[in-house]
Design a protein around this motif. Structure first.
Motif, PDB file in Angstrom:
ATOM      1  N   CYS A   1     -76.378 -48.985   9.960  1.00  0.00           N
ATOM      2  CA  CYS A   1     -76.063 -50.242  10.655  1.00  0.00           C
ATOM      3  C   CYS A   1     -77.052 -51.357  10.322  1.00  0.00           C
ATOM      4  CB  CYS A   1     -76.016 -50.018  12.159  1.00  0.00           C
ATOM      5  SG  CYS A   1     -75.491 -51.497  13.057  1.00  0.00           S
ATOM      6  N   HIS A   2     -76.512 -52.552  10.074  1.00  0.00           N
ATOM      7  CA  HIS A   2     -77.351 -53.704   9.733  1.00  0.00           C
ATOM      8  C   HIS A   2     -78.235 -54.121  10.913  1.00  0.00           C
ATOM      9  CE1 HIS A   2     -74.339 -55.767  12.087  1.00  0.00           C
ATOM     10  NE2 HIS A   2     -75.005 -56.886  12.004  1.00  0.00           N
ATOM     11  N   MET A   3     -77.977 -53.552  12.103  1.00  0.00           N
ATOM     12  CA  MET A   3     -78.816 -53.859  13.259  1.00  0.00           C
ATOM     13  C   MET A   3     -79.948 -52.841  13.423  1.00  0.00           C
ATOM     14  SD  MET A   3     -75.977 -55.403  15.912  1.00  0.00           S
ATOM     15  CE  MET A   3     -77.201 -55.890  17.134  1.00  0.00           C
TER      16      MET A   3
ATOM     17  N   CYS B   1     -73.333 -47.376  13.318  1.00  0.00           N
ATOM     18  CA  CYS B   1     -72.904 -48.628  13.962  1.00  0.00           C
ATOM     19  C   CYS B   1     -72.469 -48.396  15.412  1.00  0.00           C
ATOM     20  CB  CYS B   1     -71.739 -49.239  13.184  1.00  0.00           C
ATOM     21  SG  CYS B   1     -72.220 -49.841  11.552  1.00  0.00           S
TER      22      CYS B   1
ATOM     23  N   LYS C   1     -68.829 -48.144  21.060  1.00  0.00           N
ATOM     24  CA  LYS C   1     -68.292 -49.240  20.247  1.00  0.00           C
ATOM     25  C   LYS C   1     -69.281 -49.568  19.146  1.00  0.00           C
ATOM     26  CE  LYS C   1     -70.040 -53.249  22.846  1.00  0.00           C
ATOM     27  NZ  LYS C   1     -69.717 -54.576  23.379  1.00  0.00           N
ATOM     28  N   ASN C   2     -68.782 -50.199  18.100  1.00  0.00           N
ATOM     29  CA  ASN C   2     -69.644 -50.488  16.951  1.00  0.00           C
ATOM     30  C   ASN C   2     -70.365 -51.830  17.132  1.00  0.00           C
ATOM     31  OD1 ASN C   2     -67.582 -52.301  16.466  1.00  0.00           O
ATOM     32  ND2 ASN C   2     -67.310 -51.768  14.321  1.00  0.00           N
ATOM     33  N   CYS C   3     -71.210 -52.149  16.181  1.00  0.00           N
ATOM     34  CA  CYS C   3     -72.071 -53.334  16.252  1.00  0.00           C
ATOM     35  C   CYS C   3     -71.271 -54.626  16.394  1.00  0.00           C
ATOM     36  CB  CYS C   3     -72.985 -53.385  15.028  1.00  0.00           C
ATOM     37  SG  CYS C   3     -72.124 -53.101  13.451  1.00  0.00           S
ATOM     38  N   TYR C   4     -70.087 -54.680  15.802  1.00  0.00           N
ATOM     39  CA  TYR C   4     -69.274 -55.901  15.873  1.00  0.00           C
ATOM     40  C   TYR C   4     -68.297 -55.885  17.055  1.00  0.00           C
ATOM     41  CZ  TYR C   4     -71.033 -56.981  11.210  1.00  0.00           C
ATOM     42  OH  TYR C   4     -71.844 -57.269  10.138  1.00  0.00           O
TER      43      TYR C   4
END
Lengths: 128, 128
Positions: A93-95, A100, B75-78
């Motif tokens: 994940c980019h976070m 993610c 849920k995912n990052c987005y």
């Protein structure tokens, strides 16, 4: 591409791909592929997607170096979804998380972070 | 519904949901939810989806009895994809397999069945 002929891409030419860590079995992310990104995935052995927001081919890890090496590719009964098992270099994940899906719904309807950050996005991606 | 306000449904009011066996960690299926099917999932503790082909709410297992009891929702990052961990009663796939992802791509670009059937669809669903 014979493999594409047997897959059902949607009206936008996309097919969802669920990405799973081949070893830990953790679900890492979900993203979309078109025929070109699938072909690049097959050619290079690294996952490529179609970025709907940027409108371009996207090598997962092109900025972070956190590429995904393909272990196996599976399709569902309707041939309209892929499951790709990978060896994840770094974290997905980019976070900054392994997966993610680092937020979980609580009993009172909130979303709580239930994973630990494994890298600092500012260090990997720079200031954005 | 507060939980829906924090999720991003697409232009058709849908969000993809990846379903994973909470114990074995096998990815079982991917299907779409709208706000109503998510609400029914939360209310009953059993996964409900929106059937795009039939245009109706769909309780997974309504015909087969192969329901999925929700263990956790992520849920995912987005916030545009769900991961739902479940306890699967029976088997997931209407074609008789534990997972819908029972076909794997071979080196020469074919799709091979790599799982064993665990039930006979004709017995569970009757002649169709």
């Amino acid at each position: 591409m014979s493999q594409a002929a047997e897959l059902k891409f949607d009206a936008h030419g996309l097919i969802p791909a669920v990405i799973q860590d081949a070893e830990t079995r953790e679900v890492l992310m979900m993203a979309y592929m078109n025929q070109h990104s699938l072909a690049e995935t097959l050619r290079t052995g690294k996952t490529h997607f179609w970025s709907r927001s940027r409108g371009k081919l996207w090598l997962k890890g092109e900025t972070s170096g956190h590429v995904q090496e393909v272990v196996s590719i599976h399709k569902n009964c309707y041939s309209d979804c892929l499951l790709i098992k990978v060896r994840q270099v770094g974290a997905t994940c980019h976070m900054g998380y392994t997966s993610c899906f680092f937020r979980e719904r609580t009993g009172d309807g909130k979303w709580q972070i239930t994973a630990e950050r494994v890298f600092d996005p500012a260090e990997v991606y720079g200031e954005q």
